[in-house]
Design a protein around this motif. Structure first.
Motif, mmCIF file in Angstrom:
data_model
loop_
_atom_site.group_PDB
_atom_site.id
_atom_site.type_symbol
_atom_site.label_atom_id
_atom_site.label_comp_id
_atom_site.label_asym_id
_atom_site.label_seq_id
_atom_site.Cartn_x
_atom_site.Cartn_y
_atom_site.Cartn_z
ATOM 1 N N SER A 131 4.041 16.171 -2.265
ATOM 2 C CA SER A 131 3.455 15.129 -1.420
ATOM 3 C C SER A 131 4.560 14.312 -0.775
ATOM 4 C CB SER A 131 2.527 14.217 -2.233
ATOM 5 O OG SER A 131 3.247 13.575 -3.275
ATOM 6 N N VAL A 132 4.209 13.652 0.313
ATOM 7 C CA VAL A 132 5.120 12.747 1.012
ATOM 8 C C VAL A 132 4.484 11.371 0.950
ATOM 9 C CG1 VAL A 132 6.203 12.184 3.209
ATOM 10 C CG2 VAL A 132 5.994 14.583 2.503
ATOM 11 N N LEU A 133 5.145 10.432 0.303
ATOM 12 C CA LEU A 133 4.540 9.135 0.010
ATOM 13 C C LEU A 133 5.176 8.031 0.845
ATOM 14 C CD1 LEU A 133 3.584 7.892 -3.524
ATOM 15 C CD2 LEU A 133 4.619 6.335 -1.884
ATOM 16 N N PHE A 134 4.361 7.426 1.725
ATOM 17 C CA PHE A 134 4.798 6.294 2.538
ATOM 18 C C PHE A 134 4.539 4.992 1.773
ATOM 19 C CE2 PHE A 134 3.983 9.527 5.725
ATOM 20 C CZ PHE A 134 4.961 9.318 6.681
ATOM 21 N N TYR A 135 5.494 4.095 1.836
ATOM 22 C CA TYR A 135 5.394 2.796 1.176
ATOM 23 C C TYR A 135 5.345 1.711 2.251
ATOM 24 C CZ TYR A 135 7.331 -1.411 -1.089
ATOM 25 O OH TYR A 135 7.558 -2.692 -1.514
ATOM 26 N N LEU A 136 4.251 0.928 2.266
ATOM 27 C CA LEU A 136 4.043 -0.095 3.296
ATOM 28 C C LEU A 136 3.772 -1.443 2.628
ATOM 29 C CD1 LEU A 136 3.682 -0.698 6.337
ATOM 30 C CD2 LEU A 136 1.259 -0.131 6.081
ATOM 31 N N PHE B 209 0.845 -1.190 0.000
ATOM 32 C CA PHE B 209 0.000 0.000 0.000
ATOM 33 C C PHE B 209 0.879 1.239 0.000
ATOM 34 C CE2 PHE B 209 -2.849 -3.209 1.641
ATOM 35 C CZ PHE B 209 -4.075 -2.878 1.077
ATOM 36 N N MET B 210 0.352 2.307 -0.586
ATOM 37 C CA MET B 210 1.003 3.599 -0.522
ATOM 38 C C MET B 210 0.058 4.565 0.196
ATOM 39 S SD MET B 210 3.054 4.052 -4.147
ATOM 40 C CE MET B 210 1.586 4.191 -5.162
ATOM 41 N N VAL B 211 0.593 5.292 1.160
ATOM 42 C CA VAL B 211 -0.175 6.300 1.882
ATOM 43 C C VAL B 211 0.477 7.643 1.573
ATOM 44 C CG1 VAL B 211 -0.945 7.123 4.135
ATOM 45 C CG2 VAL B 211 -0.791 4.660 3.686
ATOM 46 N N THR B 212 -0.269 8.504 0.909
ATOM 47 C CA THR B 212 0.271 9.771 0.434
ATOM 48 C C THR B 212 -0.221 10.931 1.292
ATOM 49 O OG1 THR B 212 0.305 8.933 -1.834
ATOM 50 C CG2 THR B 212 0.480 11.320 -1.548
ATOM 51 N N LEU B 213 0.709 11.663 1.885
ATOM 52 C CA LEU B 213 0.379 12.878 2.623
ATOM 53 C C LEU B 213 0.414 14.036 1.638
ATOM 54 C CD1 LEU B 213 -0.085 14.627 5.147
ATOM 55 C CD2 LEU B 213 2.397 14.572 5.519
ATOM 56 N N VAL B 214 -0.729 14.679 1.440
ATOM 57 C CA VAL B 214 -0.853 15.775 0.487
ATOM 58 C C VAL B 214 -0.323 17.062 1.128
ATOM 59 C CG1 VAL B 214 -2.471 17.127 -0.899
ATOM 60 C CG2 VAL B 214 -2.872 14.672 -0.534
ATOM 61 N N MET B 215 0.587 17.734 0.466
ATOM 62 C CA MET B 215 1.197 18.942 1.010
ATOM 63 C C MET B 215 0.682 20.221 0.353
ATOM 64 S SD MET B 215 3.289 17.664 3.293
ATOM 65 C CE MET B 215 4.629 18.799 3.645
ATOM 66 N N THR B 216 -0.048 20.091 -0.759
ATOM 67 C CA THR B 216 -0.593 21.252 -1.470
ATOM 68 C C THR B 216 -2.049 21.001 -1.846
ATOM 69 O OG1 THR B 216 0.364 20.350 -3.522
ATOM 70 C CG2 THR B 216 1.601 22.074 -2.400
ATOM 71 N N ASP B 217 -2.883 22.042 -1.791
ATOM 72 C CA ASP B 217 -4.294 21.912 -2.159
ATOM 73 C C ASP B 217 -4.437 21.570 -3.640
ATOM 74 O OD1 ASP B 217 -5.045 22.610 0.410
ATOM 75 O OD2 ASP B 217 -5.363 24.722 -0.073
ATOM 76 N N ALA B 218 -5.536 20.887 -3.964
ATOM 77 C CA ALA B 218 -5.859 20.589 -5.363
ATOM 78 C C ALA B 218 -7.363 20.699 -5.549
ATOM 79 C CB ALA B 218 -5.379 19.190 -5.736
ATOM 80 N N LEU C 122 -4.080 10.151 1.165
ATOM 81 C CA LEU C 122 -4.715 9.223 0.230
ATOM 82 C C LEU C 122 -4.122 7.841 0.465
ATOM 83 C CD1 LEU C 122 -4.389 11.241 -3.104
ATOM 84 C CD2 LEU C 122 -6.511 10.835 -1.862
ATOM 85 N N ILE C 123 -4.939 6.800 0.369
ATOM 86 C CA ILE C 123 -4.445 5.429 0.475
ATOM 87 C C ILE C 123 -4.647 4.745 -0.870
ATOM 88 C CG2 ILE C 123 -4.655 3.215 1.650
ATOM 89 C CD1 ILE C 123 -5.724 4.680 4.080
ATOM 90 N N SER C 124 -3.620 4.037 -1.327
ATOM 91 C CA SER C 124 -3.692 3.335 -2.611
ATOM 92 C C SER C 124 -3.159 1.924 -2.457
ATOM 93 C CB SER C 124 -2.865 4.062 -3.676
ATOM 94 O OG SER C 124 -3.272 5.413 -3.824
ATOM 95 N N ASP C 125 -3.815 0.988 -3.119
ATOM 96 C CA ASP C 125 -3.361 -0.402 -3.171
ATOM 97 C C ASP C 125 -2.540 -0.557 -4.447
ATOM 98 O OD1 ASP C 125 -3.059 -3.149 -3.451
ATOM 99 O OD2 ASP C 125 -5.061 -3.606 -2.696
ATOM 100 N N VAL C 126 -1.248 -0.835 -4.308
ATOM 101 C CA VAL C 126 -0.376 -0.894 -5.471
ATOM 102 C C VAL C 126 -0.748 -2.050 -6.387
ATOM 103 C CG1 VAL C 126 2.041 -0.926 -6.231
ATOM 104 C CG2 VAL C 126 1.440 0.118 -4.056
ATOM 105 N N ARG C 127 -1.452 -3.052 -5.874
ATOM 106 C CA ARG C 127 -1.903 -4.164 -6.720
ATOM 107 C C ARG C 127 -2.903 -3.696 -7.768
ATOM 108 N NH1 ARG C 127 -3.865 -8.014 -1.890
ATOM 109 N NH2 ARG C 127 -4.807 -5.977 -1.404
ATOM 110 N N ARG C 128 -3.509 -2.517 -7.547
ATOM 111 C CA ARG C 128 -4.534 -1.996 -8.459
ATOM 112 C C ARG C 128 -3.991 -0.925 -9.403
ATOM 113 N NH1 ARG C 128 -8.916 -1.743 -3.509
ATOM 114 N NH2 ARG C 128 -9.169 -4.008 -3.314
ATOM 115 N N GLU C 129 -2.681 -0.818 -9.474
ATOM 116 C CA GLU C 129 -1.997 0.082 -10.403
ATOM 117 C C GLU C 129 -2.544 1.512 -10.327
ATOM 118 O OE1 GLU C 129 -2.097 -0.219 -14.918
ATOM 119 O OE2 GLU C 129 -0.339 -1.457 -14.469
#
Length: 309
Positions: free
Chosen positions: A113-118, A63-72, A95-102
């Protein structure tokens, strides 16, 4: 590629992730607090958006957990080749993303953004240490921003390390990454408690040994895992028990040990601040002065002058 058809980790953090996204620089912090499982975090800054979808990364069990640092105003997000969301995002959300789902995003704006890889292996190791059922899925809405103050502040605490990696220490990095993984499994994986409550902290021999190991490695090169193994404990158990026994997290105790060592050296009137700083594990004189002043209340030079009067 492994037997499940998923790729082994290769492009999911650090410079290679940055390269896949067309970025010139993508500094990363990688720790192995859970066996050999890598938990990583990458600082991603898109300064020249391509206007195209991000590259498809190899599908892996992580999973990737992305900390958003700028508004969109909108975040165009894809999974498994289809558009699933254009929800707006606010700085500080995750944001949370499942890397299996591309997962892929439209790179149409300047962003940070700051992206955590778990990876799955780290999740399984943490659940096993706690004696809890393994987590198959994390609960989240694809593409939707989530307010999570814990991940936000953990991510922000790492920014100085990205800016000045020579002034960070390994124990602190391990502590933050373990806290991130534990929090994520609890909040989004449904694990209620990751360990039994600790009543007595460490045994006397464990407390003595762990403090000796830290004090003998003032550079911070020794990892939480190495100390925990020496004490016969899991990383998570040791970290909480050490705080219970000493009143401080391991990385905070390391800073105090550095300062106490520096005080001994400062009794020598001829000792230079730069030499004391390097011998006590600080990155440089300014780093030493900043930490010493924060913990003691006065600068090291002033302390030395008072002591030697």
């Amino acid at each position: 590629m492994d037997k499940s058809g998923l790729h082994t980790p290769s492009l999911h953090y650090g410079p290679r992730l940055g390269e896949a996204l067309g970025l010139e620089d993508a500094p990363a912090i990688v720790t192995r607090t859970l066996g050999q499982s890598e938990i990583a975090v990458t600082d991603l800054q898109i300064k020249k958006p391509s206007g195209m979808l991000s590259a498809a990364l190899p599908r892996i069990d992580a999973f990737m957990v992305t900390l958003v640092m700028t508004d969109a105003a909108k975040n165009c997000y894809w999974e498994d080749g289809r558009h699933v969301s254009s929800a707006p995002l606010q700085a500080g959300q995750i944001l949370i993303s499942d890397v299996r789902r591309e997962p892929r995003v439209l790179m149409d704006r300047v962003a940070h953004s700051v992206l955590f890889y778990l990876p799955r292996a780290a999740m399984d190791a943490l659940a096993d240490q706690a004696g809890a059922p393994r987590v198959d899925e994390l609960q989240y809405e694809p593409g939707a921003g989530i307010s999570d103050e814990t991940v936000k502040h953990l991510g922000l605490s790492l920014m100085p390390a990205f800016r000045a990696p020579d002034q960070s220490n390994r124990l602190f990095m391990d502590h933050v990454m373990l806290a991130f993984a534990s929090h994520t499994l609890q909040k989004y994986g449904g694990i209620r408690m990751l360990s039994k409550p600790i009543k007595g902290g460490l045994a006397p021999w464990q407390e003595r040994l762990s403090k000796e190991l830290i004090a003998n490695n003032l550079s911070g090169a020794i990892s939480l895992e190495e100390i925990a193994i020496a004490c016969g404990l899991s990383v998570g158990h040791f970290s909480r028990a050490f705080r219970k026994a000493s009143g401080l997290a391991p990385h905070a105790w390391l800073l105090r040990a550095r300062v106490e060592s520096a005080k001994v050296m400062l009794r020598d009137r001829d000792a230079s601040l730069s030499a004391v700083a390097l011998r006590c594990g600080f990155a440089d004189r300014s780093h030493f002065t900043r930490v010493f002043t924060k913990l003691v209340g006065i600068s090291p030079r002033a302390w030395g002058n008072l002591t030697n009067e």
